[in-house]
Write an enzyme that holds these catalytic residues in place. Structure first.
Site, PDB file in Angstrom:
ATOM      1  N   ARG A 151     181.175  82.042  77.202  1.00  0.00           N
ATOM      2  CA  ARG A 151     181.421  81.288  78.429  1.00  0.00           C
ATOM      3  C   ARG A 151     182.439  82.051  79.256  1.00  0.00           C
ATOM      4  NH1 ARG A 151     184.794  75.698  79.366  1.00  0.00           N
ATOM      5  NH2 ARG A 151     186.437  77.244  79.617  1.00  0.00           N
ATOM      6  N   TYR A 163     191.831  75.874  86.035  1.00  0.00           N
ATOM      7  CA  TYR A 163     191.401  75.413  84.739  1.00  0.00           C
ATOM      8  C   TYR A 163     192.006  76.237  83.605  1.00  0.00           C
ATOM      9  CZ  TYR A 163     188.884  73.786  80.814  1.00  0.00           C
ATOM     10  OH  TYR A 163     188.608  73.274  79.592  1.00  0.00           O
ATOM     11  N   ASP A 233     181.311  76.982  83.061  1.00  0.00           N
ATOM     12  CA  ASP A 233     181.681  75.560  83.129  1.00  0.00           C
ATOM     13  C   ASP A 233     182.282  75.269  84.497  1.00  0.00           C
ATOM     14  OD1 ASP A 233     182.489  72.966  82.619  1.00  0.00           O
ATOM     15  OD2 ASP A 233     183.458  73.431  80.699  1.00  0.00           O
ATOM     16  N   HIS A 235     183.248  72.079  85.413  1.00  0.00           N
ATOM     17  CA  HIS A 235     184.233  71.001  85.270  1.00  0.00           C
ATOM     18  C   HIS A 235     184.130  69.894  86.299  1.00  0.00           C
ATOM     19  CE1 HIS A 235     186.554  71.848  81.824  1.00  0.00           C
ATOM     20  NE2 HIS A 235     186.309  73.110  82.051  1.00  0.00           N
ATOM     21  N   GLU A 259     177.483  74.304  83.222  1.00  0.00           N
ATOM     22  CA  GLU A 259     177.979  73.060  82.606  1.00  0.00           C
ATOM     23  C   GLU A 259     178.699  72.167  83.607  1.00  0.00           C
ATOM     24  OE1 GLU A 259     180.221  73.996  79.129  1.00  0.00           O
ATOM     25  OE2 GLU A 259     181.383  72.155  79.221  1.00  0.00           O
ATOM     26  N   GLU A 285     180.042  66.253  77.655  1.00  0.00           N
ATOM     27  CA  GLU A 285     181.191  66.303  76.738  1.00  0.00           C
ATOM     28  C   GLU A 285     182.071  65.071  76.864  1.00  0.00           C
ATOM     29  OE1 GLU A 285     182.921  70.058  78.114  1.00  0.00           O
ATOM     30  OE2 GLU A 285     184.667  68.973  78.835  1.00  0.00           O
ATOM     31  N   ARG A 306     175.869  67.614  75.633  1.00  0.00           N
ATOM     32  CA  ARG A 306     177.103  68.196  75.107  1.00  0.00           C
ATOM     33  C   ARG A 306     177.927  67.218  74.281  1.00  0.00           C
ATOM     34  NH1 ARG A 306     179.459  72.163  74.850  1.00  0.00           N
ATOM     35  NH2 ARG A 306     181.274  71.922  76.169  1.00  0.00           N
ATOM     36  N   GLU A 362     179.801  75.061  70.612  1.00  0.00           N
ATOM     37  CA  GLU A 362     180.976  75.671  71.248  1.00  0.00           C
ATOM     38  C   GLU A 362     182.027  75.925  70.178  1.00  0.00           C
ATOM     39  OE1 GLU A 362     183.079  73.143  74.008  1.00  0.00           O
ATOM     40  OE2 GLU A 362     183.942  74.857  75.058  1.00  0.00           O
ATOM     41  N   TRP A 425     188.940  66.885  87.005  1.00  0.00           N
ATOM     42  CA  TRP A 425     189.362  67.977  86.110  1.00  0.00           C
ATOM     43  C   TRP A 425     188.147  68.535  85.423  1.00  0.00           C
ATOM     44  CZ3 TRP A 425     192.681  71.493  85.216  1.00  0.00           C
ATOM     45  CH2 TRP A 425     192.632  72.214  84.007  1.00  0.00           C
TER      46      TRP A 425
HETATM   47  O1  EZ4 Z   1     188.205  70.530  79.285  1.00  0.00           O
HETATM   48  O2  EZ4 Z   1     188.248  69.870  75.795  1.00  0.00           O
HETATM   49  O3  EZ4 Z   1     183.688  72.866  77.629  1.00  0.00           O
HETATM   50  N1  EZ4 Z   1     184.804  72.628  77.334  1.00  0.00           N
HETATM   51  C1  EZ4 Z   1     185.687  71.974  78.087  1.00  0.00           C
HETATM   52  C2  EZ4 Z   1     187.012  71.635  77.465  1.00  0.00           C
HETATM   53  C3  EZ4 Z   1     187.641  70.351  78.018  1.00  0.00           C
HETATM   54  C4  EZ4 Z   1     188.718  69.854  77.092  1.00  0.00           C
HETATM   55  C5  EZ4 Z   1     189.153  68.440  77.459  1.00  0.00           C
HETATM   56  O4  EZ4 Z   1     189.983  67.933  76.477  1.00  0.00           O
HETATM   57  O5  EZ4 Z   1     185.369  71.631  79.204  1.00  0.00           O
HETATM   58  O6  EZ4 Z   1     187.864  72.734  77.576  1.00  0.00           O
HETATM   59 CO    CO Z   2     183.249  71.694  79.429  1.00  0.00          CO
END
Ligand code: EZ4
Ligand code: CO
Length: 425
Positions: A151, A163, A233, A235, A259, A285, A306, A362, A425
Protein backbone atom coordinates in the site's frame (compact mmCIF):
# COMPACT_ATOMS: atom_id res chain seq x y z
CA UNK A 1 -14.34 -31.98 24.49
CA UNK A 2 -16.48 -33.07 27.39
CA UNK A 3 -19.05 -30.29 27.08
CA UNK A 4 -19.07 -30.06 30.86
CA UNK A 5 -16.44 -27.39 31.29
CA UNK A 6 -17.54 -23.98 32.54
CA UNK A 7 -16.19 -20.47 32.36
CA UNK A 8 -14.86 -19.42 35.76
CA UNK A 9 -13.22 -16.08 34.95
CA UNK A 10 -13.25 -13.36 32.28
CA UNK A 11 -10.54 -10.76 32.82
CA UNK A 12 -9.55 -7.73 30.81
CA UNK A 13 -5.85 -7.06 30.29
CA UNK A 14 -4.90 -3.54 29.22
CA UNK A 15 -1.32 -3.02 28.12
CA UNK A 16 0.53 -0.32 26.23
CA UNK A 17 3.80 -1.64 24.81
CA UNK A 18 4.20 1.41 22.59
CA UNK A 19 0.47 1.62 21.96
CA UNK A 20 -2.67 0.46 23.74
CA UNK A 21 -4.08 -3.05 23.44
CA UNK A 22 -7.13 -4.44 25.25
CA UNK A 23 -7.23 -8.22 25.60
CA UNK A 24 -9.88 -10.53 27.02
CA UNK A 25 -8.77 -13.62 28.94
CA UNK A 26 -11.37 -16.32 29.54
CA UNK A 27 -10.48 -19.12 31.97
CA UNK A 28 -12.37 -22.39 32.38
CA UNK A 29 -12.80 -24.75 35.31
CA UNK A 30 -10.63 -27.29 33.51
CA UNK A 31 -7.84 -24.72 33.39
CA UNK A 32 -8.08 -23.76 29.73
CA UNK A 33 -7.36 -20.15 28.82
CA UNK A 34 -8.70 -18.38 25.74
CA UNK A 35 -7.54 -15.01 24.44
CA UNK A 36 -9.49 -12.42 22.47
CA UNK A 37 -8.46 -9.02 21.14
CA UNK A 38 -10.72 -6.12 22.16
CA UNK A 39 -8.67 -3.16 20.95
CA UNK A 40 -10.59 -0.17 19.55
CA UNK A 41 -8.02 2.46 18.67
CA UNK A 42 -8.60 5.70 20.60
CA UNK A 43 -11.67 4.37 22.48
CA UNK A 44 -9.98 1.48 24.30
CA UNK A 45 -11.48 1.93 27.76
CA UNK A 46 -15.06 1.94 26.48
CA UNK A 47 -14.63 -1.65 25.30
CA UNK A 48 -12.77 -2.58 28.50
CA UNK A 49 -15.71 -1.33 30.56
CA UNK A 50 -18.29 -3.01 28.31
CA UNK A 51 -16.47 -6.30 28.84
CA UNK A 52 -15.70 -5.92 32.54
CA UNK A 53 -18.94 -4.35 33.67
CA UNK A 54 -21.51 -5.86 31.34
CA UNK A 55 -20.19 -9.02 29.68
CA UNK A 56 -17.85 -10.77 32.13
CA UNK A 57 -20.57 -11.36 34.76
CA UNK A 58 -22.73 -13.04 32.10
CA UNK A 59 -19.97 -15.41 31.05
CA UNK A 60 -19.29 -16.95 34.43
CA UNK A 61 -20.81 -20.42 34.62
CA UNK A 62 -21.48 -20.70 30.87
CA UNK A 63 -20.32 -23.64 28.76
CA UNK A 64 -17.30 -22.40 26.73
CA UNK A 65 -18.11 -24.92 23.98
CA UNK A 66 -21.32 -23.04 23.09
CA UNK A 67 -19.70 -20.37 20.92
CA UNK A 68 -22.66 -19.61 18.67
CA UNK A 69 -25.16 -19.55 21.52
CA UNK A 70 -22.96 -17.17 23.48
CA UNK A 71 -22.65 -14.95 20.39
CA UNK A 72 -26.44 -14.84 20.00
CA UNK A 73 -26.86 -14.24 23.73
CA UNK A 74 -24.51 -11.23 23.71
CA UNK A 75 -25.85 -9.80 20.42
CA UNK A 76 -29.59 -10.43 20.47
CA UNK A 77 -29.83 -10.78 24.21
CA UNK A 78 -28.40 -7.31 24.85
CA UNK A 79 -31.26 -5.60 22.96
CA UNK A 80 -28.78 -2.79 22.07
CA UNK A 81 -26.88 -4.22 19.21
CA UNK A 82 -24.26 -3.39 16.57
CA UNK A 83 -21.81 -0.51 16.84
CA UNK A 84 -18.04 -0.69 17.33
CA UNK A 85 -17.94 -0.97 21.14
CA UNK A 86 -20.54 -3.74 21.33
CA UNK A 87 -19.23 -5.69 18.36
CA UNK A 88 -15.59 -5.46 19.44
CA UNK A 89 -16.66 -6.86 22.82
CA UNK A 90 -18.65 -9.67 21.21
CA UNK A 91 -15.70 -10.27 18.89
CA UNK A 92 -13.28 -10.61 21.81
CA UNK A 93 -15.50 -13.22 23.49
CA UNK A 94 -15.89 -15.11 20.22
CA UNK A 95 -12.12 -15.21 19.65
CA UNK A 96 -11.44 -16.39 23.19
CA UNK A 97 -14.05 -19.17 22.91
CA UNK A 98 -12.66 -20.39 19.57
CA UNK A 99 -9.23 -20.37 21.21
CA UNK A 100 -10.58 -22.52 24.05
CA UNK A 101 -12.33 -24.90 21.66
CA UNK A 102 -9.06 -25.33 19.78
CA UNK A 103 -7.13 -26.03 22.97
CA UNK A 104 -9.83 -28.41 24.25
CA UNK A 105 -9.68 -30.43 21.02
CA UNK A 106 -5.95 -30.06 20.36
CA UNK A 107 -6.65 -28.46 16.97
CA UNK A 108 -5.63 -25.14 15.43
CA UNK A 109 -8.79 -23.10 14.89
CA UNK A 110 -8.50 -23.26 11.08
CA UNK A 111 -8.98 -27.04 11.31
CA UNK A 112 -12.23 -26.52 13.22
CA UNK A 113 -13.37 -24.14 10.45
CA UNK A 114 -13.11 -26.86 7.82
CA UNK A 115 -9.36 -27.07 7.32
CA UNK A 116 -6.98 -25.27 5.01
CA UNK A 117 -8.16 -24.25 1.56
CA UNK A 118 -4.79 -22.68 0.77
CA UNK A 119 -1.20 -23.19 1.86
CA UNK A 120 -0.50 -19.61 2.91
CA UNK A 121 -2.13 -16.21 2.98
CA UNK A 122 -1.05 -13.35 0.75
CA UNK A 123 -0.53 -10.17 2.73
CA UNK A 124 0.16 -6.53 1.95
CA UNK A 125 2.14 -4.07 3.94
CA UNK A 126 2.55 -0.30 3.96
CA UNK A 127 5.13 1.92 2.30
CA UNK A 128 5.04 5.63 2.98
CA UNK A 129 7.27 8.44 1.80
CA UNK A 130 7.15 12.17 2.24
CA UNK A 131 7.88 12.65 -1.47
CA UNK A 132 7.99 10.30 -4.46
CA UNK A 133 11.73 9.43 -4.27
CA UNK A 134 11.41 8.51 -0.60
CA UNK A 135 8.24 6.56 -1.28
CA UNK A 136 10.01 4.55 -4.00
CA UNK A 137 12.79 3.75 -1.51
CA UNK A 138 10.18 2.62 1.01
CA UNK A 139 8.46 0.43 -1.59
CA UNK A 140 11.82 -1.11 -2.53
CA UNK A 141 12.60 -1.84 1.12
CA UNK A 142 9.30 -3.74 1.46
CA UNK A 143 9.95 -5.67 -1.76
CA UNK A 144 13.32 -6.66 -0.36
CA UNK A 145 11.50 -8.06 2.68
CA UNK A 146 9.57 -10.24 0.24
CA UNK A 147 6.24 -8.41 0.07
CA UNK A 148 4.28 -8.97 -3.16
CA UNK A 149 1.64 -6.38 -2.33
CA UNK A 150 2.26 -2.88 -1.00
CA UNK A 151 0.00 0.00 0.00
CA UNK A 152 1.65 3.23 -1.17
CA UNK A 153 0.96 6.56 0.56
CA UNK A 154 2.87 9.82 0.35
CA UNK A 155 2.83 13.37 1.57
CA UNK A 156 1.06 15.96 -0.57
CA UNK A 157 2.99 19.00 -1.85
CA UNK A 158 1.94 22.07 0.10
CA UNK A 159 0.54 20.13 3.06
CA UNK A 160 2.14 19.11 6.36
CA UNK A 161 1.63 15.66 7.81
CA UNK A 162 -0.92 13.69 5.79
CA UNK A 163 -2.41 10.62 7.44
CA UNK A 164 0.63 10.06 9.58
CA UNK A 165 3.07 10.54 6.70
CA UNK A 166 5.40 13.29 7.81
CA UNK A 167 8.72 14.56 6.60
CA UNK A 168 10.80 12.78 9.22
CA UNK A 169 8.71 9.67 9.83
CA UNK A 170 10.10 6.17 9.24
CA UNK A 171 9.05 4.47 6.03
CA UNK A 172 6.78 1.90 7.64
CA UNK A 173 5.45 3.74 10.62
CA UNK A 174 2.86 2.49 13.03
CA UNK A 175 -0.77 3.42 12.62
CA UNK A 176 -1.38 6.67 14.49
CA UNK A 177 -2.50 6.48 18.07
CA UNK A 178 -0.88 9.55 19.46
CA UNK A 179 -0.69 10.69 23.03
CA UNK A 180 -2.72 13.86 23.52
CA UNK A 181 -0.90 16.98 22.48
CA UNK A 182 -0.24 19.32 25.38
CA UNK A 183 0.49 22.77 23.95
CA UNK A 184 -1.38 25.10 21.69
CA UNK A 185 1.10 25.46 18.82
CA UNK A 186 0.38 23.95 15.42
CA UNK A 187 3.75 23.69 13.68
CA UNK A 188 3.19 22.65 10.03
CA UNK A 189 -0.37 21.71 10.78
CA UNK A 190 0.64 18.82 12.99
CA UNK A 191 0.35 20.11 16.51
CA UNK A 192 -2.62 20.05 18.82
CA UNK A 193 -5.79 21.84 17.92
CA UNK A 194 -6.64 25.37 18.96
CA UNK A 195 -8.66 24.18 21.95
CA UNK A 196 -5.83 22.71 24.00
CA UNK A 197 -4.86 19.10 24.75
CA UNK A 198 -6.35 16.47 22.50
CA UNK A 199 -5.59 14.68 19.26
CA UNK A 200 -2.94 15.99 16.94
CA UNK A 201 -4.37 17.76 13.95
CA UNK A 202 -3.52 17.73 10.29
CA UNK A 203 -4.53 20.07 7.50
CA UNK A 204 -6.19 18.45 4.47
CA UNK A 205 -6.68 19.85 0.97
CA UNK A 206 -8.59 17.62 -1.44
CA UNK A 207 -7.57 19.54 -4.58
CA UNK A 208 -3.88 19.27 -3.70
CA UNK A 209 -4.33 15.54 -3.03
CA UNK A 210 -6.19 14.92 -6.30
CA UNK A 211 -3.48 16.73 -8.27
CA UNK A 212 -0.77 14.64 -6.62
CA UNK A 213 -2.16 11.11 -6.11
CA UNK A 214 -2.41 9.94 -9.76
CA UNK A 215 1.09 11.19 -10.53
CA UNK A 216 2.49 9.63 -7.38
CA UNK A 217 0.90 6.22 -7.97
CA UNK A 218 1.86 6.24 -11.67
CA UNK A 219 5.46 6.85 -10.60
CA UNK A 220 5.30 3.86 -8.26
CA UNK A 221 3.86 1.59 -10.98
CA UNK A 222 6.50 2.75 -13.44
CA UNK A 223 9.21 2.03 -10.86
CA UNK A 224 8.06 -1.44 -9.78
CA UNK A 225 6.86 -2.85 -13.11
CA UNK A 226 3.60 -4.71 -13.73
CA UNK A 227 3.68 -7.52 -11.15
CA UNK A 228 3.75 -5.96 -7.71
CA UNK A 229 0.25 -5.56 -6.31
CA UNK A 230 -0.31 -1.90 -5.47
CA UNK A 231 -2.93 -0.57 -3.10
CA UNK A 232 -3.87 2.92 -1.98
CA UNK A 233 -6.04 4.20 0.90
CA UNK A 234 -8.08 7.41 0.51
CA UNK A 235 -9.45 7.39 4.08
CA UNK A 236 -13.03 8.39 3.39
CA UNK A 237 -12.06 11.89 2.31
CA UNK A 238 -13.68 12.34 -1.11
CA UNK A 239 -17.12 13.22 -2.46
CA UNK A 240 -18.70 10.81 -4.98
CA UNK A 241 -17.66 12.98 -7.91
CA UNK A 242 -14.10 13.29 -6.69
CA UNK A 243 -13.92 9.55 -6.05
CA UNK A 244 -15.14 8.78 -9.58
CA UNK A 245 -12.56 11.17 -11.05
CA UNK A 246 -9.75 9.65 -9.00
CA UNK A 247 -10.76 6.12 -9.97
CA UNK A 248 -10.68 7.01 -13.67
CA UNK A 249 -7.33 8.77 -13.31
CA UNK A 250 -5.85 5.65 -11.67
CA UNK A 251 -7.02 3.00 -14.13
CA UNK A 252 -3.71 2.78 -15.99
CA UNK A 253 -1.90 2.22 -12.67
CA UNK A 254 -3.73 -1.12 -12.34
CA UNK A 255 -4.31 -0.96 -8.60
CA UNK A 256 -5.11 -4.11 -6.63
CA UNK A 257 -7.55 -1.88 -4.78
CA UNK A 258 -8.48 1.67 -3.95
CA UNK A 259 -9.67 1.85 -0.36
CA UNK A 260 -12.35 3.90 1.42
CA UNK A 261 -12.89 6.50 -1.30
CA UNK A 262 -15.91 8.08 0.42
CA UNK A 263 -17.29 8.25 3.98
CA UNK A 264 -18.66 4.92 5.13
CA UNK A 265 -22.16 6.10 6.04
CA UNK A 266 -23.43 6.99 2.58
CA UNK A 267 -23.33 3.75 0.64
CA UNK A 268 -25.53 4.89 -2.26
CA UNK A 269 -22.65 6.99 -3.63
CA UNK A 270 -20.75 3.89 -4.61
CA UNK A 271 -23.25 3.38 -7.44
CA UNK A 272 -22.03 6.65 -8.94
CA UNK A 273 -18.37 5.71 -8.47
CA UNK A 274 -18.98 2.29 -10.06
CA UNK A 275 -20.62 3.82 -13.14
CA UNK A 276 -17.48 5.78 -13.89
CA UNK A 277 -14.55 3.54 -13.09
CA UNK A 278 -13.47 -0.09 -13.03
CA UNK A 279 -10.85 0.51 -10.32
CA UNK A 280 -11.36 -2.25 -7.69
CA UNK A 281 -12.88 -0.81 -4.52
CA UNK A 282 -12.25 -1.96 -0.94
CA UNK A 283 -14.40 -0.74 1.94
CA UNK A 284 -15.43 -1.77 5.44
CA UNK A 285 -12.68 -1.44 8.03
CA UNK A 286 -15.08 0.62 10.17
CA UNK A 287 -18.04 -1.73 9.64
CA UNK A 288 -19.07 -3.95 12.54
CA UNK A 289 -21.68 -6.35 11.18
CA UNK A 290 -22.88 -8.07 8.03
CA UNK A 291 -25.72 -5.55 7.95
CA UNK A 292 -23.38 -2.69 7.03
CA UNK A 293 -21.88 -4.85 4.28
CA UNK A 294 -25.14 -6.15 2.87
CA UNK A 295 -25.96 -3.53 0.22
CA UNK A 296 -22.36 -3.09 -0.87
CA UNK A 297 -22.01 -6.84 -1.37
CA UNK A 298 -25.37 -7.72 -2.90
CA UNK A 299 -25.28 -4.78 -5.32
CA UNK A 300 -21.65 -5.58 -6.12
CA UNK A 301 -20.58 -2.04 -5.29
CA UNK A 302 -17.26 -3.23 -3.86
CA UNK A 303 -14.68 -5.85 -4.78
CA UNK A 304 -13.19 -6.38 -1.33
CA UNK A 305 -14.77 -6.18 2.12
CA UNK A 306 -12.38 -4.97 4.81
CA UNK A 307 -14.18 -5.98 8.02
CA UNK A 308 -11.83 -6.98 10.79
CA UNK A 309 -12.23 -10.12 12.86
CA UNK A 310 -12.14 -8.25 16.15
CA UNK A 311 -14.32 -5.23 15.25
CA UNK A 312 -16.98 -7.27 13.44
CA UNK A 313 -18.05 -9.80 16.02
CA UNK A 314 -15.23 -12.31 15.84
CA UNK A 315 -14.51 -15.39 13.76
CA UNK A 316 -18.15 -16.53 13.80
CA UNK A 317 -19.44 -13.29 12.29
CA UNK A 318 -16.58 -12.67 9.86
CA UNK A 319 -17.29 -16.12 8.41
CA UNK A 320 -20.92 -15.07 7.85
CA UNK A 321 -19.79 -11.92 6.05
CA UNK A 322 -17.47 -14.07 3.94
CA UNK A 323 -20.31 -16.46 3.11
CA UNK A 324 -22.55 -13.63 1.91
CA UNK A 325 -19.68 -12.05 -0.03
CA UNK A 326 -18.86 -15.35 -1.72
CA UNK A 327 -22.27 -15.39 -3.43
CA UNK A 328 -21.40 -12.12 -5.15
CA UNK A 329 -17.72 -12.78 -5.89
CA UNK A 330 -16.67 -10.21 -3.33
CA UNK A 331 -13.51 -11.21 -1.47
CA UNK A 332 -12.19 -10.53 2.02
CA UNK A 333 -9.20 -8.27 2.62
CA UNK A 334 -9.37 -7.71 6.37
CA UNK A 335 -8.07 -4.71 8.25
CA UNK A 336 -4.76 -5.53 9.97
CA UNK A 337 -3.17 -2.35 11.24
CA UNK A 338 -0.77 -2.18 14.15
CA UNK A 339 -3.70 -1.06 16.33
CA UNK A 340 -5.25 -4.51 16.37
CA UNK A 341 -3.22 -6.91 18.47
CA UNK A 342 -1.39 -10.05 17.33
CA UNK A 343 -4.34 -11.99 18.84
CA UNK A 344 -6.72 -10.56 16.23
CA UNK A 345 -4.17 -10.94 13.47
CA UNK A 346 -3.80 -14.63 14.34
CA UNK A 347 -7.57 -15.10 14.40
CA UNK A 348 -7.87 -13.43 11.01
CA UNK A 349 -5.27 -15.85 9.64
CA UNK A 350 -7.24 -18.89 10.85
CA UNK A 351 -10.20 -17.50 8.90
CA UNK A 352 -7.93 -16.72 5.96
CA UNK A 353 -6.50 -20.21 5.71
CA UNK A 354 -9.94 -21.84 5.77
CA UNK A 355 -12.11 -19.39 3.79
CA UNK A 356 -12.15 -19.68 -0.03
CA UNK A 357 -12.92 -16.03 -0.82
CA UNK A 358 -10.23 -14.61 1.44
CA UNK A 359 -7.99 -12.56 -0.86
CA UNK A 360 -5.39 -10.78 1.20
CA UNK A 361 -4.52 -9.80 4.78
CA UNK A 362 -3.26 -6.33 5.72
CA UNK A 363 -0.07 -6.70 7.74
CA UNK A 364 1.67 -3.63 9.08
CA UNK A 365 3.80 -5.55 11.57
CA UNK A 366 4.57 -4.69 15.18
CA UNK A 367 7.36 -3.26 17.26
CA UNK A 368 9.58 -6.05 18.72
CA UNK A 369 8.19 -5.62 22.25
CA UNK A 370 4.65 -6.30 20.99
CA UNK A 371 5.81 -9.70 19.72
CA UNK A 372 7.17 -10.39 23.21
CA UNK A 373 3.96 -9.46 25.02
CA UNK A 374 1.86 -11.43 22.53
CA UNK A 375 3.82 -14.57 21.65
CA UNK A 376 2.28 -16.10 18.58
CA UNK A 377 2.48 -19.18 16.38
CA UNK A 378 1.61 -17.17 13.27
CA UNK A 379 4.49 -16.23 11.06
CA UNK A 380 5.48 -14.13 8.08
CA UNK A 381 7.55 -15.51 5.24
CA UNK A 382 8.09 -14.43 1.67
CA UNK A 383 5.13 -12.09 1.34
CA UNK A 384 2.73 -14.50 3.05
CA UNK A 385 1.37 -15.25 6.52
CA UNK A 386 0.41 -18.55 8.15
CA UNK A 387 -1.49 -19.00 11.45
CA UNK A 388 0.71 -21.87 12.64
CA UNK A 389 -0.40 -25.24 13.98
CA UNK A 390 -0.63 -24.69 17.71
CA UNK A 391 -3.98 -25.67 19.27
CA UNK A 392 -6.48 -22.80 19.35
CA UNK A 393 -5.41 -19.42 18.01
CA UNK A 394 -1.78 -20.10 18.86
CA UNK A 395 -1.26 -17.01 21.03
CA UNK A 396 0.06 -16.73 24.57
CA UNK A 397 0.06 -13.40 26.36
CA UNK A 398 2.94 -12.68 28.74
CA UNK A 399 0.86 -11.08 31.47
CA UNK A 400 3.84 -10.13 33.64
CA UNK A 401 5.43 -8.27 30.76
CA UNK A 402 2.07 -6.74 29.77
CA UNK A 403 1.69 -5.36 33.30
CA UNK A 404 4.87 -3.34 32.85
CA UNK A 405 3.19 -1.16 30.21
CA UNK A 406 0.25 0.71 31.75
CA UNK A 407 -2.48 2.31 29.65
CA UNK A 408 -1.71 5.69 28.15
CA UNK A 409 -4.47 7.93 26.78
CA UNK A 410 -4.10 8.20 23.00
CA UNK A 411 -6.13 9.41 20.07
CA UNK A 412 -6.13 9.09 16.33
CA UNK A 413 -5.31 12.47 14.80
CA UNK A 414 -8.02 14.76 13.49
CA UNK A 415 -8.02 16.34 10.02
CA UNK A 416 -9.27 19.81 9.13
CA UNK A 417 -9.68 21.49 5.78
CA UNK A 418 -7.86 24.76 5.10
CA UNK A 419 -10.88 26.71 6.36
CA UNK A 420 -10.71 24.95 9.73
CA UNK A 421 -13.69 22.64 9.26
CA UNK A 422 -13.35 19.00 10.23
CA UNK A 423 -13.03 16.40 7.49
CA UNK A 424 -13.13 12.62 7.67
CA UNK A 425 -10.09 10.79 9.00
O1 EZ4 B 1 -6.65 4.34 9.97
O2 EZ4 B 1 -6.33 1.38 11.91
O3 EZ4 B 1 -6.14 0.56 6.22
N1 EZ4 B 1 -5.79 0.89 7.30
C1 EZ4 B 1 -6.17 1.99 7.94
C2 EZ4 B 1 -5.74 2.15 9.37
C3 EZ4 B 1 -6.73 2.96 10.22
C4 EZ4 B 1 -6.47 2.73 11.68
C5 EZ4 B 1 -7.60 3.28 12.54
O4 EZ4 B 1 -7.44 2.88 13.85
O5 EZ4 B 1 -6.89 2.79 7.36
O6 EZ4 B 1 -4.45 2.68 9.40
CO1 CO C 1 -7.80 1.88 5.66
Amino acid sequence: MSGTDTIVAADVVITSPGRNFVTLKITTAEGLVGWGDATLNGRELAVASYLRDHVAPLLIGRDPARIEDTWQYLYRGAYWRRGPVTMTSVGAVDLALWDIKGKATGQPVYQLLGGAVRDRILCYTHASGWDVPRLLDAVDAQRERGFRAVRAQSGVPGLGTVYGVSENAPAHEQTPGHKPASGHEQPDGRGPGPHGPGPQEEIWDTDAYLRHAPEMLAAVREHVGPELKLLHDVHHRLTPGEAARLGKALEAVNLFWLEDVTPAENQEVLRHVRRHTTVPLAIGEVFNTVWECQTLITEQLIDFVRTCVTHAGGISHLRRIAALAELWQVRLGPHGPSDISPVALGASLHVGLSTPNFAIQEYMGYEPVVHEVFRHAWSYEDGHLHPGDEPGLGIEVDEALAARFPYEPAYLPVARRRDGSITDW
